[in-house]
Scaffold this active site. Structure first.
Site, short mmCIF file in Angstrom:
data_model
loop_
_atom_site.label_atom_id
_atom_site.label_comp_id
_atom_site.label_asym_id
_atom_site.label_seq_id
_atom_site.Cartn_x
_atom_site.Cartn_y
_atom_site.Cartn_z
N LYS A 13 0.84 -1.21 0.00
CA LYS A 13 0.00 0.00 0.00
C LYS A 13 0.87 1.26 0.00
O LYS A 13 2.09 1.19 0.24
CB LYS A 13 -0.91 -0.04 1.23
CG LYS A 13 -1.91 -1.21 1.21
CD LYS A 13 -2.81 -1.16 2.44
CE LYS A 13 -3.84 -2.27 2.41
NZ LYS A 13 -4.79 -2.15 3.55
N TYR A 53 -12.21 -3.01 -3.43
CA TYR A 53 -12.75 -2.95 -2.06
C TYR A 53 -14.28 -2.97 -2.04
O TYR A 53 -14.89 -2.48 -1.09
CB TYR A 53 -12.22 -1.72 -1.34
CG TYR A 53 -10.79 -1.88 -0.83
CD1 TYR A 53 -10.45 -2.93 0.03
CD2 TYR A 53 -9.79 -0.98 -1.18
CE1 TYR A 53 -9.15 -3.08 0.50
CE2 TYR A 53 -8.48 -1.12 -0.71
CZ TYR A 53 -8.18 -2.18 0.13
OH TYR A 53 -6.89 -2.33 0.61
N PHE A 61 -15.14 3.52 6.91
CA PHE A 61 -13.73 3.68 6.51
C PHE A 61 -13.52 3.54 5.00
O PHE A 61 -12.40 3.67 4.52
CB PHE A 61 -12.82 2.70 7.27
CG PHE A 61 -13.07 1.23 7.01
CD1 PHE A 61 -12.53 0.59 5.90
CD2 PHE A 61 -13.83 0.48 7.90
CE1 PHE A 61 -12.74 -0.75 5.66
CE2 PHE A 61 -14.06 -0.87 7.67
CZ PHE A 61 -13.52 -1.48 6.55
N ARG A 89 -1.51 -14.22 4.27
CA ARG A 89 -2.28 -13.57 5.35
C ARG A 89 -1.56 -13.78 6.69
O ARG A 89 -1.55 -12.88 7.53
CB ARG A 89 -3.70 -14.12 5.42
CG ARG A 89 -4.50 -13.95 4.13
CD ARG A 89 -5.22 -12.65 4.02
NE ARG A 89 -6.24 -12.46 5.02
CZ ARG A 89 -7.00 -11.36 5.08
NH1 ARG A 89 -6.84 -10.37 4.19
NH2 ARG A 89 -7.92 -11.23 6.02
N THR A 95 -5.28 -7.22 10.84
CA THR A 95 -5.54 -5.95 10.15
C THR A 95 -4.98 -4.74 10.90
O THR A 95 -4.36 -3.86 10.30
CB THR A 95 -7.06 -5.78 9.95
OG1 THR A 95 -7.55 -6.92 9.26
CG2 THR A 95 -7.37 -4.52 9.15
N ARG A 106 2.85 -6.58 9.26
CA ARG A 106 2.16 -5.48 9.93
C ARG A 106 2.66 -5.28 11.36
O ARG A 106 2.77 -4.14 11.84
CB ARG A 106 0.65 -5.72 9.90
CG ARG A 106 0.04 -5.55 8.50
CD ARG A 106 -1.31 -6.20 8.39
NE ARG A 106 -2.02 -5.83 7.16
CZ ARG A 106 -3.18 -6.38 6.79
NH1 ARG A 106 -3.75 -7.30 7.54
NH2 ARG A 106 -3.76 -5.99 5.66
N ASN A 120 -1.63 -0.12 6.99
CA ASN A 120 -1.09 -1.40 7.45
C ASN A 120 -0.24 -2.11 6.40
O ASN A 120 -0.20 -3.34 6.35
CB ASN A 120 -2.23 -2.30 7.96
CG ASN A 120 -3.29 -2.53 6.92
OD1 ASN A 120 -3.12 -2.17 5.76
ND2 ASN A 120 -4.39 -3.15 7.32
N GLU A 134 -9.50 -10.32 -7.73
CA GLU A 134 -8.53 -9.22 -7.56
C GLU A 134 -7.42 -9.28 -8.62
O GLU A 134 -6.98 -8.24 -9.12
CB GLU A 134 -7.94 -9.27 -6.15
CG GLU A 134 -8.99 -8.96 -5.08
CD GLU A 134 -8.52 -9.27 -3.66
OE1 GLU A 134 -7.35 -9.68 -3.48
OE2 GLU A 134 -9.33 -9.11 -2.72
#
Ligand code: IDP
Ligand code: MG
Length: 142
Positions: A13, A53, A61, A89, A95, A106, A120, A134
């Site tokens: 990100k 998303y 959010f 994951r 998260t 994270r 994150n 995706e």
């Protein structure tokens, strides 16, 4: 039981990209033994983020998250390996980066920078269905 050979969609990100952590994320993916299949650096557009998303549309959010995700370059990657969807994951951690376990991406690298968006570092697909959906958004034609 042998785990399925599968592909997952990973995003570094804008917070991770801006902090120069793309290489560190990719290093952890490769160190785990997953293979890089495709890689792109891009500033995401609103349309692909709304698709990506879609499950969060309407949540408080959602709009701040889309704004954040458009705020700078990201690295998108398709990774491959047995069990790499749940496996990535696990590497990413939970998260909320404040609560994510040490040893995870994270937990080790992420933190709350005092914004309304939970920055994150990474995204990872959460199921084979999400991964297929995706990958088609970020790597059409792959
Ligand atoms: P995930 O990335 O661990 O799968 P999701 O629940 O799918 O988490 O949420 C997608 C992204 O939206 C998160 O990674 C985070 O950036 C952001 N997010 C999730 N929950 C919140 C929240 O309660 N406040 C702010 N941002 C959130
Ligand atoms: Mg998710």
């Amino acid at each position: 039981m042998t785990e399925q050979l599968e592909r997952s969609l990973v995003l570094v990100k804008p917070d991770g990209f801006a902090r120069g952590l793309t290489g560190e994320v990719l290093r952890r993916i490769e160190a785990k033994g997953y293979r890089l299949v495709a890689l792109r650096v891009l500033v995401p557009g609103v349309e692909e983020l709304h698709r990506h998303y879609a499950e969060h549309e309407g949540k408080p959010f959602f709009e701040p998250l889309v704004e954040f995700m458009m705020s700078g370059p990201v690295t998108a990657a398709v990774i491959e390996g047995q069990g790499c969807i749940p496996g990535f994951r696990s590497l990413a951690g939970t998260t909320n980066p404040t609560e994510a376990a040490p040893g995870t991406i994270r937990g080790d690298l992420g933190r709350d920078w005092g914004t309304t968006v939970q920055q994150n570092i990474v995204h990872g697909s959460d199921s084979p269905e999400s991964a297929a959906r995706e990958i088609a958004i970020w790597f059409p034609g792959l």
